[in-house]
Write a protein that holds these residues in place. Sequence first.
Motif, PDB file in Angstrom:
ATOM      1  N   ARG A   4       0.829  -1.201   0.000  1.00 55.27           N
ATOM      2  CA  ARG A   4       0.000   0.000   0.000  1.00 55.27           C
ATOM      3  C   ARG A   4       0.865   1.254   0.000  1.00 55.27           C
ATOM      4  O   ARG A   4       1.678   1.447   0.903  1.00 55.27           O
ATOM      5  CB  ARG A   4      -0.929  -0.006   1.220  1.00 55.27           C
ATOM      6  N   GLU A  10       2.732   0.889   3.580  1.00 54.71           N
ATOM      7  CA  GLU A  10       2.538  -0.181   4.548  1.00 54.71           C
ATOM      8  C   GLU A  10       2.368  -1.511   3.832  1.00 54.71           C
ATOM      9  O   GLU A  10       2.090  -1.561   2.623  1.00 54.71           O
ATOM     10  CB  GLU A  10       1.331   0.088   5.449  1.00 54.71           C
ATOM     11  N   TYR A  12       0.251  -5.225   3.919  1.00 50.02           N
ATOM     12  CA  TYR A  12      -1.001  -5.786   4.426  1.00 50.02           C
ATOM     13  C   TYR A  12      -1.064  -7.265   4.074  1.00 50.02           C
ATOM     14  O   TYR A  12      -0.943  -7.657   2.906  1.00 50.02           O
ATOM     15  CB  TYR A  12      -2.206  -5.062   3.829  1.00 50.02           C
ATOM     16  N   ASP A  13      -1.239  -8.079   5.104  1.00 48.38           N
ATOM     17  CA  ASP A  13      -1.354  -9.535   4.956  1.00 48.38           C
ATOM     18  C   ASP A  13      -2.816  -9.863   4.675  1.00 48.38           C
ATOM     19  O   ASP A  13      -3.661  -9.852   5.575  1.00 48.38           O
ATOM     20  CB  ASP A  13      -0.870 -10.206   6.246  1.00 48.38           C
ATOM     21  N   GLU A  14      -3.126 -10.142   3.410  1.00 47.73           N
ATOM     22  CA  GLU A  14      -4.520 -10.381   3.020  1.00 47.73           C
ATOM     23  C   GLU A  14      -5.042 -11.722   3.526  1.00 47.73           C
ATOM     24  O   GLU A  14      -6.248 -11.862   3.756  1.00 47.73           O
ATOM     25  CB  GLU A  14      -4.647 -10.311   1.498  1.00 47.73           C
ATOM     26  N   HIS A  17      -5.583 -10.902   7.238  1.00 50.19           N
ATOM     27  CA  HIS A  17      -6.288  -9.625   7.415  1.00 50.19           C
ATOM     28  C   HIS A  17      -5.638  -8.781   8.519  1.00 50.19           C
ATOM     29  O   HIS A  17      -6.258  -8.408   9.498  1.00 50.19           O
ATOM     30  CB  HIS A  17      -7.771  -9.851   7.730  1.00 50.19           C
ATOM     31  N   ARG A  18      -4.373  -8.457   8.310  1.00 46.22           N
ATOM     32  CA  ARG A  18      -3.655  -7.664   9.307  1.00 46.22           C
ATOM     33  C   ARG A  18      -2.598  -6.806   8.621  1.00 46.22           C
ATOM     34  O   ARG A  18      -2.039  -7.168   7.587  1.00 46.22           O
ATOM     35  CB  ARG A  18      -2.973  -8.574  10.327  1.00 46.22           C
ATOM     36  N   ARG A  19      -2.352  -5.649   9.233  1.00 47.80           N
ATOM     37  CA  ARG A  19      -1.260  -4.796   8.792  1.00 47.80           C
ATOM     38  C   ARG A  19       0.039  -5.268   9.438  1.00 47.80           C
ATOM     39  O   ARG A  19       0.046  -5.661  10.597  1.00 47.80           O
ATOM     40  CB  ARG A  19      -1.525  -3.337   9.176  1.00 47.80           C
ATOM     41  N   ARG A  28       9.697   2.977   5.832  1.00 47.80           N
ATOM     42  CA  ARG A  28       8.561   3.268   4.951  1.00 47.80           C
ATOM     43  C   ARG A  28       9.029   3.971   3.676  1.00 47.80           C
ATOM     44  O   ARG A  28       8.526   3.703   2.580  1.00 47.80           O
ATOM     45  CB  ARG A  28       7.522   4.101   5.701  1.00 47.80           C
ATOM     46  N   ALA A  78       4.930 -11.100   6.950  1.00 41.18           N
ATOM     47  CA  ALA A  78       3.673 -11.025   6.196  1.00 41.18           C
ATOM     48  C   ALA A  78       3.449 -12.267   5.353  1.00 41.18           C
ATOM     49  O   ALA A  78       2.309 -12.692   5.144  1.00 41.18           O
ATOM     50  CB  ALA A  78       3.675  -9.791   5.309  1.00 41.18           C
ATOM     51  N   ARG A 139      -5.831   6.428   1.075  1.00 33.04           N
ATOM     52  CA  ARG A 139      -5.911   6.677   2.515  1.00 33.04           C
ATOM     53  C   ARG A 139      -5.327   8.035   2.895  1.00 33.04           C
ATOM     54  O   ARG A 139      -5.257   8.385   4.067  1.00 33.04           O
ATOM     55  CB  ARG A 139      -5.145   5.572   3.267  1.00 33.04           C
TER      56      ARG A 139
END
Length: 316
Positions: A4, A10, A12-14, A17-19, A28, A78, A139
């Motif tokens: 993202r 960031e 994101y672990d799809e 479902h976690r950042r 970053r 991740a 975002r």
Amino acid sequence: MQFRILGAPELYDEKRHRRIPLTSPKQRMLLGALLARANSPVPRERLVRELWGALPPKKARNTLNAHVSGLRKALTEAEPERATTPRLVAHACGYLLQARRTEMDSGQFCLAVDQAQRMCRIDPQSAYATLRGALGLWRGTALEGGPHGPVCAALVARLEEERQQALEILFDSALRTGRHRRIIPELEEVTAAHPLRERFHDQLMLALCRSGRGGEAIGVYTRARHRLTAEHGHTPLLSARLEQISVQSPVLYGAEAETPDARTRLEAEPPPTGAREFTRPRFTVKRIEQEDPAARSVMGFLTELLSGQALHTGGV
């Protein structure tokens, strides 16, 4: 896995479902720089410049290696199944991060914009829904959270341009599906945020006309014209739209009105059979010195429009 960058960078672990938290602003920034050149090696010297600018610390390379190790650890967290086939790999000249376009929110966004652009005229309802979803991926500003070096700055500029184009297509689709009243607040917001984007002002004028607020549409023209003329020297879209208003062109209420030809005067055409019904304001045109307003130049007629001598919006 989703990368993202339409906001603060960031991971994101799809699956779970976690950042995945990144431990520092530099980490970053490193992720953003690598994703800006995804699937291509980025030289270490360029990464140092991205993270520290023109005056890096003496041990910048060692510190860069530490940030790479931290990012690699976050990637493994991740995607533990890829521990033996890491995405972030070292090359002779630098580092490469493997990421498919569909794994990046920016890639998903750009693909959706391309799709909506193709659908806008033939299926504006689907184009509108597609773009609402795509714009929801944002975002904040792209790569939000710190200064940018040349690589990231170029990516931010490109994504912001893509975002503004997406908004233009969204508003065109909204106008084609009778959502003119709904988008007026959004258009007022984007014209304030991007005062030199002529198309937004043009779309706001059209939405106001279709909502029975022709006088306000002329006010938009007046305010935007001064600033745009000072910057660009001309306002072709707004001048074409004003001419439509000055002659009460029926084309304002048909699909053709969304993309005026600024090079020539638009001919008034009735909406096609079966077209959506728009609330059309009642205008009262008063002749001045027995002249036909439609025969005057746009700029010559503007003074009378603004003074109320030639055009009066009677409401609905």
